[in-house]
Write a protein that holds these residues in place. Structure first.
Motif, PDB file in Angstrom:
ATOM      1  N   PRO A 147       6.544  26.824 -11.801  1.00  0.00           N
ATOM      2  CA  PRO A 147       7.405  27.150 -10.642  1.00  0.00           C
ATOM      3  C   PRO A 147       8.655  27.303 -10.949  1.00  0.00           C
ATOM      4  O   PRO A 147       9.245  27.081 -12.016  1.00  0.00           O
ATOM      5  CB  PRO A 147       7.326  25.765  -9.929  1.00  0.00           C
ATOM      6  N   ASN A 148       9.594  27.818  -9.977  1.00  0.00           N
ATOM      7  CA  ASN A 148      11.040  28.157 -10.195  1.00  0.00           C
ATOM      8  C   ASN A 148      11.649  26.952 -10.623  1.00  0.00           C
ATOM      9  O   ASN A 148      11.560  25.699 -10.034  1.00  0.00           O
ATOM     10  CB  ASN A 148      11.783  28.446  -8.810  1.00  0.00           C
ATOM     11  N   GLY A 149      12.488  26.900 -11.455  1.00  0.00           N
ATOM     12  CA  GLY A 149      13.505  25.807 -11.856  1.00  0.00           C
ATOM     13  C   GLY A 149      12.992  25.015 -12.999  1.00  0.00           C
ATOM     14  O   GLY A 149      13.670  23.894 -13.227  1.00  0.00           O
ATOM     15  N   SER A 169       8.625  33.282 -12.982  1.00  0.00           N
ATOM     16  CA  SER A 169       9.372  32.582 -11.886  1.00  0.00           C
ATOM     17  C   SER A 169      10.710  33.499 -11.719  1.00  0.00           C
ATOM     18  O   SER A 169      10.918  34.723 -12.112  1.00  0.00           O
ATOM     19  CB  SER A 169       9.878  31.314 -12.426  1.00  0.00           C
ATOM     20  N   ALA A 170      11.611  32.972 -10.700  1.00  0.00           N
ATOM     21  CA  ALA A 170      12.514  33.847 -10.259  1.00  0.00           C
ATOM     22  C   ALA A 170      13.941  33.606 -11.358  1.00  0.00           C
ATOM     23  O   ALA A 170      14.991  34.035 -11.064  1.00  0.00           O
ATOM     24  CB  ALA A 170      12.953  33.458  -8.794  1.00  0.00           C
ATOM     25  N   ASP A 171      13.594  32.477 -12.261  1.00  0.00           N
ATOM     26  CA  ASP A 171      14.635  31.997 -12.947  1.00  0.00           C
ATOM     27  C   ASP A 171      15.644  32.943 -13.582  1.00  0.00           C
ATOM     28  O   ASP A 171      16.933  32.747 -13.883  1.00  0.00           O
ATOM     29  CB  ASP A 171      14.291  30.643 -13.679  1.00  0.00           C
ATOM     30  N   ALA A 227       4.460  39.836   5.037  1.00  0.00           N
ATOM     31  CA  ALA A 227       3.358  38.641   5.503  1.00  0.00           C
ATOM     32  C   ALA A 227       2.464  38.775   4.322  1.00  0.00           C
ATOM     33  O   ALA A 227       1.756  39.701   3.958  1.00  0.00           O
ATOM     34  CB  ALA A 227       2.419  39.021   6.908  1.00  0.00           C
ATOM     35  N   SER A 228       2.627  37.361   3.923  1.00  0.00           N
ATOM     36  CA  SER A 228       1.735  37.076   2.676  1.00  0.00           C
ATOM     37  C   SER A 228       0.637  36.187   2.697  1.00  0.00           C
ATOM     38  O   SER A 228       0.655  35.250   3.577  1.00  0.00           O
ATOM     39  CB  SER A 228       2.787  36.320   1.582  1.00  0.00           C
ATOM     40  N   GLY A 229      -0.252  36.533   1.818  1.00  0.00           N
ATOM     41  CA  GLY A 229      -1.427  35.316   1.909  1.00  0.00           C
ATOM     42  C   GLY A 229      -0.729  34.184   1.349  1.00  0.00           C
ATOM     43  O   GLY A 229       0.065  34.208   0.585  1.00  0.00           O
ATOM     44  N   GLY A 232       0.473  32.798  -2.028  1.00  0.00           N
ATOM     45  CA  GLY A 232       1.977  33.256  -2.582  1.00  0.00           C
ATOM     46  C   GLY A 232       2.554  31.947  -2.816  1.00  0.00           C
ATOM     47  O   GLY A 232       3.574  31.870  -3.119  1.00  0.00           O
ATOM     48  N   ALA A 233       2.362  30.740  -1.948  1.00  0.00           N
ATOM     49  CA  ALA A 233       3.053  29.714  -1.945  1.00  0.00           C
ATOM     50  C   ALA A 233       2.437  28.681  -2.979  1.00  0.00           C
ATOM     51  O   ALA A 233       3.380  27.532  -3.120  1.00  0.00           O
ATOM     52  CB  ALA A 233       3.027  28.860  -0.754  1.00  0.00           C
ATOM     53  N   GLY A 234       1.715  29.132  -3.957  1.00  0.00           N
ATOM     54  CA  GLY A 234       1.194  28.293  -5.284  1.00  0.00           C
ATOM     55  C   GLY A 234       0.489  27.279  -4.814  1.00  0.00           C
ATOM     56  O   GLY A 234      -0.143  27.143  -3.490  1.00  0.00           O
ATOM     57  N   GLY A 257      18.369  35.090   3.873  1.00  0.00           N
ATOM     58  CA  GLY A 257      18.579  34.528   2.688  1.00  0.00           C
ATOM     59  C   GLY A 257      17.537  34.244   1.616  1.00  0.00           C
ATOM     60  O   GLY A 257      17.400  33.477   0.545  1.00  0.00           O
ATOM     61  N   HIS A 258      16.329  34.544   1.856  1.00  0.00           N
ATOM     62  CA  HIS A 258      15.180  34.609   0.742  1.00  0.00           C
ATOM     63  C   HIS A 258      15.555  35.068  -0.531  1.00  0.00           C
ATOM     64  O   HIS A 258      16.278  36.136  -0.514  1.00  0.00           O
ATOM     65  CB  HIS A 258      13.831  35.157   1.189  1.00  0.00           C
ATOM     66  N   ILE A 259      15.246  34.392  -1.605  1.00  0.00           N
ATOM     67  CA  ILE A 259      15.489  34.927  -2.806  1.00  0.00           C
ATOM     68  C   ILE A 259      15.184  36.520  -3.123  1.00  0.00           C
ATOM     69  O   ILE A 259      15.659  37.178  -3.622  1.00  0.00           O
ATOM     70  CB  ILE A 259      15.139  34.105  -3.828  1.00  0.00           C
ATOM     71  N   HIS A 260      13.994  36.927  -2.623  1.00  0.00           N
ATOM     72  CA  HIS A 260      13.431  38.145  -2.708  1.00  0.00           C
ATOM     73  C   HIS A 260      14.596  39.263  -2.080  1.00  0.00           C
ATOM     74  O   HIS A 260      14.588  40.312  -2.392  1.00  0.00           O
ATOM     75  CB  HIS A 260      12.235  38.118  -2.324  1.00  0.00           C
ATOM     76  N   GLU A 261      15.249  38.564  -1.169  1.00  0.00           N
ATOM     77  CA  GLU A 261      16.043  39.427  -0.357  1.00  0.00           C
ATOM     78  C   GLU A 261      17.262  39.806  -1.124  1.00  0.00           C
ATOM     79  O   GLU A 261      17.341  41.120  -1.364  1.00  0.00           O
ATOM     80  CB  GLU A 261      16.714  38.896   1.014  1.00  0.00           C
TER      81      GLU A 261
HETATM   82  C1  X2W Z   1       3.798  32.773   0.774  1.00  0.00           C
HETATM   83  C2  X2W Z   1       5.011  32.349  -0.382  1.00  0.00           C
HETATM   84  O1  X2W Z   1       5.526  31.210  -0.204  1.00  0.00           O
HETATM   85  N1  X2W Z   1       5.583  33.211  -0.950  1.00  0.00           N
HETATM   86  C3  X2W Z   1       6.517  33.014  -1.992  1.00  0.00           C
HETATM   87  C4  X2W Z   1       6.785  34.238  -3.172  1.00  0.00           C
HETATM   88  C5  X2W Z   1       5.824  34.105  -4.446  1.00  0.00           C
HETATM   89  C6  X2W Z   1       7.067  34.678  -5.309  1.00  0.00           C
HETATM   90  O2  X2W Z   1       7.033  35.775  -5.570  1.00  0.00           O
HETATM   91  O3  X2W Z   1       7.977  33.792  -5.627  1.00  0.00           O
HETATM   92  P1  X2W Z   1       9.009  33.914  -6.733  1.00  0.00           P
HETATM   93  O4  X2W Z   1      10.142  34.718  -6.612  1.00  0.00           O
HETATM   94  O5  X2W Z   1       9.613  32.469  -6.824  1.00  0.00           O
HETATM   95  O6  X2W Z   1       8.452  34.328  -8.147  1.00  0.00           O
HETATM   96  C7  X2W Z   1       7.800  32.626  -1.498  1.00  0.00           C
HETATM   97  O7  X2W Z   1       8.069  33.065  -0.508  1.00  0.00           O
HETATM   98  O8  X2W Z   1       8.547  31.808  -2.101  1.00  0.00           O
END
Ligand code: X2W
Ligand code: NDP
Length: 385
Positions: A147-149, A169-171, A227-229, A232-234, A257-261
């Motif tokens: 997981p992240n972190g 992870s996103a780290d 929209a994710s399955g 994605g939430a682990g 502000g989602h990190i992917h944004e």
């Molecule tokens: C449905 C769901 O919760 N999806 C995750 C995305 C998974 C992912 O790619 O997250 P990382 O950037 O942390 O690797 C989320 O939105 O955080």
């Protein structure tokens, strides 16, 4: 419900995907100029595969990067999780990947199932254990599926080791001392030289691939509905993977502000992006609907052609006519991009993309990066359809 074993069974059950199909070049159908809507639909039967043009600025390295015939020994940290299990499945079918260590606190002492090349028992490896194994020359490549972190102590313990580290992870995605591994959009030669690779996020991979070809034509902020399955939430129980809450439901979350944004915008040179994620009741697969204002009038056909040219020769990006469906991407290893609906003004297009979050959104992309950095063919061990 959330055990990784159920995923392994699912994956095992579908391990029937045919191997690399050759790319067929389909002729463009005749379409009158000025026809701006539904053109993509009219192309749907012929546009399923990329056109073999030469305009892809970053083509696959092919044989240039496939000189290593020595197997690489792999340590996988976070092996119990969804992405860890998807990786084990891919590693099992890769002729040059030799999985040696799988780490999980919960499964420590249990035999690894689904890996047939050698008997492996899950271990609970600390950062110090990892550093020792690395010092003893027992592992060539570490994959962090944590997981992240959580990754930092492992990375710190490995210090300046020359072993390859790929982090899911996103780290490290904003850390310039790591290489961001999205092979279709980054310099493949740079990934091939890297020893520290941060694997992109799942939504971020789909969004960047769907936006990159139009970057120079952006006329304003982009809006991405995702929209994710719930995989994605682990595996850690949360409302986002609670199947009872998700039944007949769609859950919006992190609407600003989602990190992917930030990741999408950062990787696309600061392009303004608003990302609105949702989690849905299916297990794996992401749908993205992307609204893109344009800085000039364009037709659906112009845009389709730009995408086909940009991704010519890419085995893991398919440009389709119709908006792609999640149902068709589940358990697949590529991304599909389609729709290309242009409005009456000609200055707004809606592009759709689908991606399996566990595959091209995580494990497949990780293997692509490993292949590049370990000197194997980029697509080795990846089922291509
Ligand atoms: C449905 C769901 O919760 N999806 C995750 C995305 C998974 C992912 O790619 O997250 P990382 O950037 O942390 O690797 C989320 O939105 O955080
Ligand atoms: N799921 C997805 O679709 C995607 C995920 N990612 C990223 O990949 C990474 C892994 O995701 P995913 O597989 O879904 O996660 P899971 O929750 O399914 O698995 C996490 C893994 O990490 C281990 N773990 C959890 N906490 C710790 C800790 N504190 N110390 C050591 N080990 C720990 C768990 O095993 P145990 O508890 O037994 O030790 C498990 O093996 C995340 O960073 C995620 O953001 C990226 C793209 C897509």
């Amino acid at each position: 419900m959330f055990s990784a074993t159920s995923r392994a069974v699912r994956i095992g059950a579908r391990r029937v995907a045919p191997r690399a199909a050759s790319i067929t070049v389909a002729p463009m159908p005749k379409i009158s100029l000025g026809q701006t809507t539904n053109i993509a639909r009219s192309l749907s039967s012929t546009a399923r595969l990329s056109y073999a043009t030469t305009t892809n600025p970053n083509p696959p390295l092919g044989k240039k990067n496939a000189s290593n015939e020595t197997p690489s020994r792999i340590g996988l940290i976070g092996a119990r999780g969804y992405t860890g299990q998807a990786l084990i499945d891919l590693f099992n079918d890769h002729p040059l990947i030799d999985l040696r260590h799988v780490s999980s606190r919960e499964l420590a002492g249990q035999e690894l199932k689904g890996y047939t090349k050698r008997n492996i028992v899950y271990e609970n490896l600390s950062a110090e254990d990892v550093a020792q194994l690395d010092k003893d020359g027992k592992v060539d490549c570490w994959v962090m599926a944590l997981p992240n972190g959580v990754c930092l102590p492992f990375v710190q313990a490995l210090g300046q080791s020359s072993s390859l580290i790929v982090d899911l992870s996103a780290d490290y995605r904003f850390d310039d001392s790591w290489s961001y591994g999205l092979p279709e959009l980054q310099k493949r030669g740079k990934i091939a030289q890297a020893t520290r690779i941060s694997n992109p996020g799942c939504y971020a991979t789909g969004s960047q691939l769907a936006l990159a070809p139009l970057l120079e034509h952006l006329g304003g902020p982009v809006n991405v509905f995702g929209a994710s399955g719930y995989s994605g939430a682990g595996t850690k129980p949360s409302p986002k993977n609670d199947v009872n809450l998700l039944r007949d439901n769609l859950i919006p979350y992190s609407l600003t502000g989602h990190i992917h944004e930030r990741e999408i915008s950062h990787q696309l040179g600061g392009a303004p992006v608003a990302f609105m994620p949702h989690v849905a009741s299916w297990f794996s697969g992401i749908h993205l609907t992307i609204n893109i204002p344009l800085n000039k009038t364009m037709t659906s056909r112009d845009i389709l052609q730009i995408y086909q040219d940009r991704y010519a020769g890419e085995k893991l990006v398919k440009i389709v006519g119709e908006p792609p469906l999640v149902k068709s991407i589940q358990n697949k290893h590529h991304v599909e991009i389609g729709g290309f609906a242009v409005d009456k003004t000609g200055k707004r297009v809606v592009v759709c993309a689908t991606i399996d979050n566990l595959n091209k959104g995580a494990a497949t992309q990780c293997l692509q990066n490993m292949n590049l950095a370990l000197g194997y063919d980029e697509y080795q061990g990846i089922p291509i359809e």
